[in-house]
Motif scaffolding. Sequence first.
Motif, mmCIF file in Angstrom:
data_model
loop_
_atom_site.group_PDB
_atom_site.id
_atom_site.type_symbol
_atom_site.label_atom_id
_atom_site.label_comp_id
_atom_site.label_asym_id
_atom_site.label_seq_id
_atom_site.Cartn_x
_atom_site.Cartn_y
_atom_site.Cartn_z
ATOM 1 N N ALA A 40 -0.312 -11.941 -3.864
ATOM 2 C CA ALA A 40 -1.305 -12.883 -3.326
ATOM 3 C C ALA A 40 -1.622 -12.550 -1.871
ATOM 4 O O ALA A 40 -2.785 -12.595 -1.443
ATOM 5 N N ALA A 41 -0.589 -12.181 -1.102
ATOM 6 C CA ALA A 41 -0.801 -11.854 0.321
ATOM 7 C C ALA A 41 -1.674 -10.605 0.463
ATOM 8 O O ALA A 41 -2.578 -10.566 1.307
ATOM 9 N N GLU B 82 1.552 -3.261 -4.683
ATOM 10 C CA GLU B 82 2.215 -4.567 -4.849
ATOM 11 C C GLU B 82 2.105 -5.083 -6.285
ATOM 12 O O GLU B 82 3.022 -5.732 -6.784
ATOM 13 N N ASP C 224 6.091 -9.142 -5.930
ATOM 14 C CA ASP C 224 6.160 -10.399 -6.683
ATOM 15 C C ASP C 224 4.844 -11.158 -6.464
ATOM 16 O O ASP C 224 3.946 -10.671 -5.784
ATOM 17 N N GLU C 225 4.770 -12.340 -7.045
ATOM 18 C CA GLU C 225 3.523 -13.113 -6.967
ATOM 19 C C GLU C 225 3.077 -13.353 -5.531
ATOM 20 O O GLU C 225 1.898 -13.272 -5.209
ATOM 21 N N THR C 226 4.055 -13.641 -4.662
ATOM 22 C CA THR C 226 3.720 -13.951 -3.265
ATOM 23 C C THR C 226 3.149 -12.731 -2.561
ATOM 24 O O THR C 226 2.132 -12.817 -1.856
ATOM 25 N N SER C 227 3.804 -11.584 -2.755
ATOM 26 C CA SER C 227 3.326 -10.391 -2.041
ATOM 27 C C SER C 227 1.981 -9.927 -2.604
ATOM 28 O O SER C 227 1.126 -9.444 -1.860
#
Lengths: 87, 188
Positions: free
Chosen positions: A67-68, A57, A62-65
Amino acid sequence: MDDEGIELGIAHEGVLWVKSDLPVRTIYTDEDGADYDVTHIRLRYEVIEAAKALVHEQRHGDETSVAATEWKLAKAVDALEATEGRE
Amino acid sequence: MRILGVDPGFANFGWCIARYDGKELVVTGCGVIRTEKDKRKVLAPVDNVERMRRIGDELEQVMLEVSPISNLVERRISIICAESMSHVPHASSAAKLSLAWGVLAEASRVVQVPILQRSPQEIKKAVTGSKKASKAQMKDTLCKQFPSLSEPLGAVVGSLQEHPVDALGAIVACLKDPAIQMGLRGRE
């Protein structure tokens, strides 16, 4: 694969440690006589998978993935570290 | 055939690159990827991610041989030989080791190169003939058997030399593996 259908230890391709939905905290004894707690090995496998996913990732997500996957990794590490003293 | 041997670890990740033609194994480089815990007050998960990134970046450099003239990748590795994860006695150590394995697993997926694994005992036996060989025995045997190891190993700090030594040991233990033999046949 042992009699209980648990495949673990050394996989010659890739990094597969446990392939089973079978009993938790089953003790598996390898050919050298060492005992392996299957739950512990499964938790290690989950950390490996989460770490692998995070590296992926970081390059493609991206930032969201990111962070997840970081969160999933932290949870997997916590779960493994929570077994401290019970290995 | 260019083979990467690894001794995965989170603080010290040993590696060794060797060229193998089916008869002779020549070490072309070795080293240790080092990461240290951040001494500032940083959350452990944040620090772990940063250390993983460092291992991944350095491992990528090791895996790809880049020409100093053209800056293009000249040679890729064909296979990875690893010392398998032993049963680490502490869960926190197992977690750190698993992070390093995750980085390695993703690196192998990206370059589409399989990982062959051998246990520490199998590696010791393949190198010295004894499952219980000491670290000094491993180093002495490999340095005698592969003179090409001495120079790159000399550049590694003494106390860390065991890691590239084990990485080369992993290569030696895997040489007869069908995956390597098939790779050699494919090049004939």
